[in-house]
Design a protein around this motif. Sequence first.
Motif, short mmCIF file in Angstrom:
data_model
loop_
_atom_site.label_atom_id
_atom_site.label_comp_id
_atom_site.label_asym_id
_atom_site.label_seq_id
_atom_site.Cartn_x
_atom_site.Cartn_y
_atom_site.Cartn_z
N PRO A 67 8.94 3.74 11.12
CA PRO A 67 8.74 4.36 9.90
C PRO A 67 8.54 3.34 8.66
O PRO A 67 7.90 3.50 7.87
N ASN A 68 9.17 2.14 8.92
CA ASN A 68 9.01 1.15 8.01
C ASN A 68 7.83 0.49 8.20
O ASN A 68 7.19 -0.10 7.19
N VAL A 69 7.09 0.63 9.31
CA VAL A 69 5.71 0.11 9.56
C VAL A 69 4.79 0.87 8.58
O VAL A 69 3.98 0.25 7.64
N ARG A 70 5.00 2.09 8.50
CA ARG A 70 4.04 2.84 7.60
C ARG A 70 4.22 2.57 6.17
O ARG A 70 3.18 2.51 5.22
N LYS A 71 5.44 2.28 5.78
CA LYS A 71 5.73 1.97 4.41
C LYS A 71 5.11 0.71 3.82
O LYS A 71 4.67 0.54 2.92
N LEU A 72 5.41 -0.14 4.94
CA LEU A 72 4.85 -1.59 4.49
C LEU A 72 3.43 -1.39 4.43
O LEU A 72 2.60 -2.17 3.53
N ALA A 73 2.45 -0.77 5.43
CA ALA A 73 1.34 -0.73 5.42
C ALA A 73 0.82 -0.13 3.99
O ALA A 73 -0.17 -0.46 3.44
N ALA A 74 1.71 0.93 3.51
CA ALA A 74 1.33 1.63 2.40
C ALA A 74 1.32 0.61 1.33
O ALA A 74 0.58 0.77 0.16
N VAL A 75 2.44 -0.21 1.17
CA VAL A 75 2.60 -1.09 0.01
C VAL A 75 1.59 -2.33 0.12
O VAL A 75 1.29 -2.66 -1.21
N LEU A 76 1.15 -2.53 1.02
CA LEU A 76 0.23 -3.44 1.17
C LEU A 76 -1.10 -3.02 1.36
O LEU A 76 -2.20 -3.88 1.44
N ASP A 77 -1.58 -1.77 1.33
CA ASP A 77 -2.71 -0.83 1.33
C ASP A 77 -3.41 -1.45 2.41
O ASP A 77 -4.72 -1.82 2.54
N ILE A 78 -3.15 -1.30 3.83
CA ILE A 78 -3.40 -1.59 5.01
C ILE A 78 -3.50 -0.17 5.69
O ILE A 78 -2.35 0.35 5.61
N GLU A 79 -4.76 0.11 6.23
CA GLU A 79 -4.85 1.49 6.81
C GLU A 79 -4.91 1.14 8.58
O GLU A 79 -5.30 -0.16 9.01
N TYR A 80 -4.05 2.09 9.31
CA TYR A 80 -4.05 1.73 10.74
C TYR A 80 -3.88 3.26 11.38
O TYR A 80 -3.14 4.03 10.81
N LYS A 81 -4.06 3.32 12.75
CA LYS A 81 -4.01 4.53 13.42
C LYS A 81 -3.84 4.16 14.84
O LYS A 81 -4.36 3.42 15.41
N LEU A 82 -3.01 4.90 15.29
CA LEU A 82 -2.48 4.85 16.82
C LEU A 82 -3.37 5.48 17.42
O LEU A 82 -3.72 6.70 17.30
#
Lengths: 499, 268, 195
Positions: free
Chosen positions: C134-149
């Motif tokens: 869950p923290n990965v998604r939040k960190l990516a959101a705050v860094l504006d990095i998009e990712y998809k499993l």
Amino acid sequence: MIRSMSAMSALLALASLPCFAGAAAAGAGASPAGSYVHGDFGPPRGEPIHAMLTTPPMVPPATQRNYPAKVIVELEVIEKELPISEGVTYTFWTFGGTVPGKFIRVRQGDTVEFHLKNNPNSKMPHNIDLHGVTGPGGGAASSFTAPGHESQFTFKALNQGIYVYHCATAPVGMHVGNGMYGLILIEPPDGLAPVDHEYYVMQGDFYTTGKYREKGLQPFDMEKAIEEKPTYVLFNGAEGSLTGDKALTAKTNETVRIFIGNGGPNLVSSFHVIGEIFDRVQPEGGTKVQENVQTTLIPAGGAAIVEFHTEVPGSYVMVDHSIFRAFNKGALAILKVDGPEDKAIYSGKEVDSVYLGDRAGSNLAAVTEATKSASAGKLTKEEQIKAGQQLFTGTCSVCHQANGAGLPGVFPPLAKSSVLAAEPKRSIDIVLHGLSGKITVNGQEYNSVMPPMTQLNDDEVANILTFVLNSWDNPGGRIEADEVAKTRAQPAPKAAAGH
Amino acid sequence: MIRCLVLPAFLLVAGMANAADYVNVPGGQFASVLPADATRADVVVAPFMLRREPVTNAEFLAFVLEQPQWRRDRIARVFAEPSYLMHWQSADALGATVLPDQPVTQVSWFAAQAFCESERARLPAWNEWEFAAASDATRHDARSDPLWREQILSWYSQPSGKPLAAIGGAANFYGVRDLHGLVWEWVDDFNALLVASDSRDQNDPDRLKFCGAGALNLRDRENYAVLMRVAMLSSLKAADTTNSTGFRCARPAAPVPPVATQVRGDRQ
Amino acid sequence: MNIRQCANRILSALLLVLMCTTAPAGPRELPGDSIYQLDIPLVDQNGHAFDLAQRRGKPQLVSMFYTSCQYVCPLLVDTLRKTQKALPAAQRKKLDVLLISFDPGRDNPRRLKEVFAERKLDASHWTLSRTETPNVRKLAAVLDIEYKLLPGGDFNHSTSLILLDANGRIVARTSKIGETDPQFVAAISRTLSAD
């Protein structure tokens, strides 16, 4: 060795960008030593200019600059319900509140700082792709904007010309089909030759689930759009947008320039002005000039510049010469030229009623009144008669004449008609299903073909017939829209064997 | 003595009143508009629980009162832009024009996540949301029905300036309400939806967002209404808010043990 | 008042003063737009646990990656190294690099340590880390990095090198990988000299 490798990787990196020239030009004229980027006149000079954007059909004045400047363009996307035809509305997605969107005018070599805003009340995200931009997606990538937000990107206008801009958010066809397009003019360095009038006209095709002129708020129809079967083909987003009191104007002995665009989404336009010849055409908006052109093609997602000199007064009808679009889907606009006649050039009378029909007079105001009253359930006979009269002109008058006299031996009269006196309601059936074969009217026999008037809806038929029944000594009375609807539902009766 | 009983009883009732209603969604194989990979295979959605209704203004107000770091006058800018909850009369009151039963909007993804965590839940994944939303009242997958599509499109074509309706629309096949026609809804992976299919393709990460995505194949042609929702979510950043974006929460499928009533002071 | 009470008072006052001075030196408020507002726990390649906010105090480069990534992530590491090298030597010493994994399932500290050694990263400046999903998604959101499993366990993701100032504000970013971005390097230099 190392130097050439880094040059190689730099080249590879640059080549991987969609446009080499764009990348080079992005750094305010700083290009790799020794190369010249065409259209790049160096860094902007002077104070930044806030572009004046205009509402169609008006065009901003010439920039009258001889140096490149920084131009700030602010454009807001607004989703709003607007009329598309009489009694018909549509939710358009617009650039600046109009279809087409605001006209943007800059000069070749200008640095344009583009601000795209999406009104907070928009439901959808939008962006913009300007065909005059050299760079990824024409700006689409950099301008994807959620409702209530703003995006900004900067580009250098390297190429002169007249360019379409449009929204490029998926599904693109739908955004374009909802009216999200406009024109940007990038002036040549020396500007365009002065003319007396410049106008902005843009054609588009529209797809509604309802039929042509079916009343009410009409939704977009994706199936029809994919099949390329438009319901409306219009100039400037609405029937009547450039007719009647909204017609373009000029005087005799003036020069007129029209920036004519085609937003599509699907159709190509065969643009023609009835009664005029284009003295100069820049086909496809390019730099080469063609002269003495009758009809010019404007690709979907393209534009052209046409110029002509007015000699004789009159109403000049602009059409898409794929002619059913003009008369059955609305692709019709008017340039009204006033001034002294010149019989040496043209001496015939105006055939207003044939070509212009219901567009000749002021915009069907009585029809609008009648539609309003009908939807409130308060339609009066007088309103029907007035509306019917406006609709009669150009639809029925073409054959039966404006005074109902008909053409002896060819088209039966409607004035003091024995047929109408005997059975007034029969007229509904005749209008809806047509009539062929022998019929005796006022003692004379006619044997002709009247086609079914399928383009008229129930209200229109009711109003026209009420007008006819109350004109020229006919028996009077009124016909209601639901009677017409009932008759429409029944099959056509066989041709009557005379009366 | 009476006071000793009344306080816990009140809190019990308050706790129950705040307990949102979640329903089971069975999951299964599903033809998502966004295929999992280049083979366009179906995705498999594991069973999960979904909140029956979007989160309302009243519920969100209770949340910011309990966790004041999420008040609009205290929230860190990195978690929400200035328009966060701007329609409320003040940081801790709705005001007369904002109704308690309307879905809360002008909330960022971070705020939505935090609310869901306060309910021991999380934002639904896109595939979960899409799975639940493919249904209508009687069918679990109504997406090939043009009427289903028409209803959605007609909502898209209405600008969002009008006051929002309250929650409580018709329930779908799973008993979930208001997935369509009320507000856009955040999902957990809102920014992962249109990432380019090839991570080496660094030059054109936006390819799928724009013109190319408009070239729909036959299956997608019928699903373009859903695709437009994907486009909407893709236009947002995590700190953004709009006046038509709200959210609801999801939970894992296993039933959660009953909430022990919490006395004020337990929460940080 | 007797001596004892007086002494007590003085002692209390001294303690108070001591506490005030040993408390974090009048910490400047954490800026509202600092990513350190996101309070998440991480574990580095040595198994050492730390909070994201503990990184505050020095400018650094941040990005996200995962160890099973075959192409882009090695390129990312190379680009980070090249970017460091592009700085003047004196500034190079002041720049730290933090990488967080998209893939906590597979990227445990042992795996991170393996990659750390494989790539011969400099332990005085580099940190590879992981946090719960869950923290990965939040960190990516705050860094504006998009990712998809992806179904196979791989990730599709955007790639950004992000420069944080000492307080955790994002001051510059670039998505150019494979070679250095001169504007990004200039921004790093400016930020480091401002400190």
